[in-house]
Scaffold this active site. Structure first.
Site, PDB file in Angstrom:
ATOM      1  N   GLU A  79       0.856  -1.000  -0.134  1.00  0.00           N
ATOM      2  CA  GLU A  79       0.084  -0.040  -0.155  1.00  0.00           C
ATOM      3  C   GLU A  79       0.762   0.576   0.234  1.00  0.00           C
ATOM      4  O   GLU A  79       0.151   2.049  -0.232  1.00  0.00           O
ATOM      5  CB  GLU A  79      -0.996   0.307   1.578  1.00  0.00           C
ATOM      6  CG  GLU A  79      -2.259  -1.591   0.539  1.00  0.00           C
ATOM      7  CD  GLU A  79      -2.932  -1.038   2.191  1.00  0.00           C
ATOM      8  OE1 GLU A  79      -2.645  -0.319   3.366  1.00  0.00           O
ATOM      9  OE2 GLU A  79      -4.079  -1.737   1.519  1.00  0.00           O
ATOM     10  N   GLU A 110       6.138 -21.925   8.071  1.00  0.00           N
ATOM     11  CA  GLU A 110       6.992 -21.366  10.124  1.00  0.00           C
ATOM     12  C   GLU A 110       7.548 -21.964  11.477  1.00  0.00           C
ATOM     13  O   GLU A 110       8.210 -20.845  11.644  1.00  0.00           O
ATOM     14  CB  GLU A 110       5.931 -20.488  10.452  1.00  0.00           C
ATOM     15  CG  GLU A 110       4.894 -21.219  11.742  1.00  0.00           C
ATOM     16  CD  GLU A 110       3.291 -20.882  12.543  1.00  0.00           C
ATOM     17  OE1 GLU A 110       3.889 -21.475  13.811  1.00  0.00           O
ATOM     18  OE2 GLU A 110       2.922 -20.260  11.479  1.00  0.00           O
TER      19      GLU A 110
END
Length: 303
Positions: A79, A110
């Site tokens: 963004e 992870e």
């Protein structure tokens, strides 16, 4: 037990709630995310002040995380381009499990400390880079590997976690603890823990962009107009900042590829677009400094 994993004592009969009560519980609990970020505001400010000179010297913003935390980092990185014209190559996100993990959980991704370190090592970090590592638990091996690799390469490291004393925040040069406590659905850190991380990232990157002269007053003057809506926004912003009419704003913006900063300086100083570009460059992109600049333009004025 980690705070984020502890069962919530206030909602032990959640599955029996009426719909209005259920929705109210979820919404009200989000207020605790705001409180957690408010408590962490000094650490966020410290991170902004430490990051600004590095980024101003050409460094990159690099986000790393797994699951929800990794996706939130990616969202913030993406963004920055339309909002502040921030170059894509200077806002990079790495996510445990790679691109596939954007759409579905990658089992075990992870859990690899080595993979986190390798993903960071592949970015050829410099001392001006700023690495933000996010992990709600603060114990995620991928995140720990990433932050350790970033430190070894001299980058500024910022660790963001939702548990006090977490390894990710302890390992970072600057740790930001967002102590959101137990989730309404035990361990579901996509809830208020994720909200607190999103608020923190919004605050950090927006404050950093203000420091880098991407804002004039409170106007988003470095917007990248990639569609009709944003082109219309550039016209409104120019009119707001200068008091000119729509025709002048539109004409000036067309002559400078819809760069609002340039249009503001050109209109308010009554000088050429080229002179406005040069003036902004000599004032580190600051509109306020460019308008206060006492130098005289000998160009063709207003064109």
């Amino acid at each position: 037990m980690l705070n984020t994993e502890t069962p919530n004592a206030e909602h032990t009969s959640l599955d029996q709630y009426a719909t209005s009560q259920l929705v109210g519980a979820f919404v009200d609990d989000q207020l605790n995310a705001v409180k957690a970020v408010q408590a962490a505001a000094p650490a966020i400010a410290q991170a902004v002040d430490a990051a600004a000179p590095r980024i101003g010297a050409g460094g990159r913003l690099i986000y790393a995380g797994a699951g929800t935390s990794g996706r939130l980092g990616l969202l913030d990185s993406v963004e920055l381009y339309p909002t502040f014209s921030w170059p894509h190559e200077r806002a990079i996100a790495v996510l445990a499990g790679g691109a596939e993990a954007l759409y579905r959980a990658v089992e075990g991704a992870e859990d690899s400390r080595e993979r986190g370190a390798a993903d960071i090592a592949n970015l050829a970090l410099t001392a001006n880079d700023v690495v933000l590592v996010l992990a709600a638990s603060g114990t995620t091996p991928y995140a720990i590997g990433a932050i350790e690799a970033a430190k070894q390469r001299g980058a500024l490291t910022i660790g963001i976690s939702n548990n006090p004393g977490a390894p990710v925040t302890a390992a970072a040069e600057i740790g930001i603890t967002l102590d959101t406590g137990a989730e309404i659905i035990s361990g579901s850190t996509r809830l208020k823990a994720g909200t607190a991380q999103k608020i923190t990232l919004n605050t950090f990157s927006s404050a950093l962009m203000v420091k880098l002269n991407k804002v004039y007053g409170n106007l988003m003057v470095d917007v990248k107009p990639t569609n009709k809506k944003l082109i219309a926004r550039t016209i409104r912003l120019t009119m707001l900042a200068t008091g000119c009419d729509e025709a002048q704003a539109s004409t000036t913006l067309q002559s400078c590829s819809y760069h609002v900063k340039t249009a503001i300086v050109a209109i308010k100083r009554g000088e050429s677009v080229d002179a406005a570009i040069a003036r902004l460059a000599s004032n580190q992109g600051s509109v306020a400094a460019s308008l206060a600049d006492g130098s005289v333009d000998h160009g063709q004025g207003g064109k």
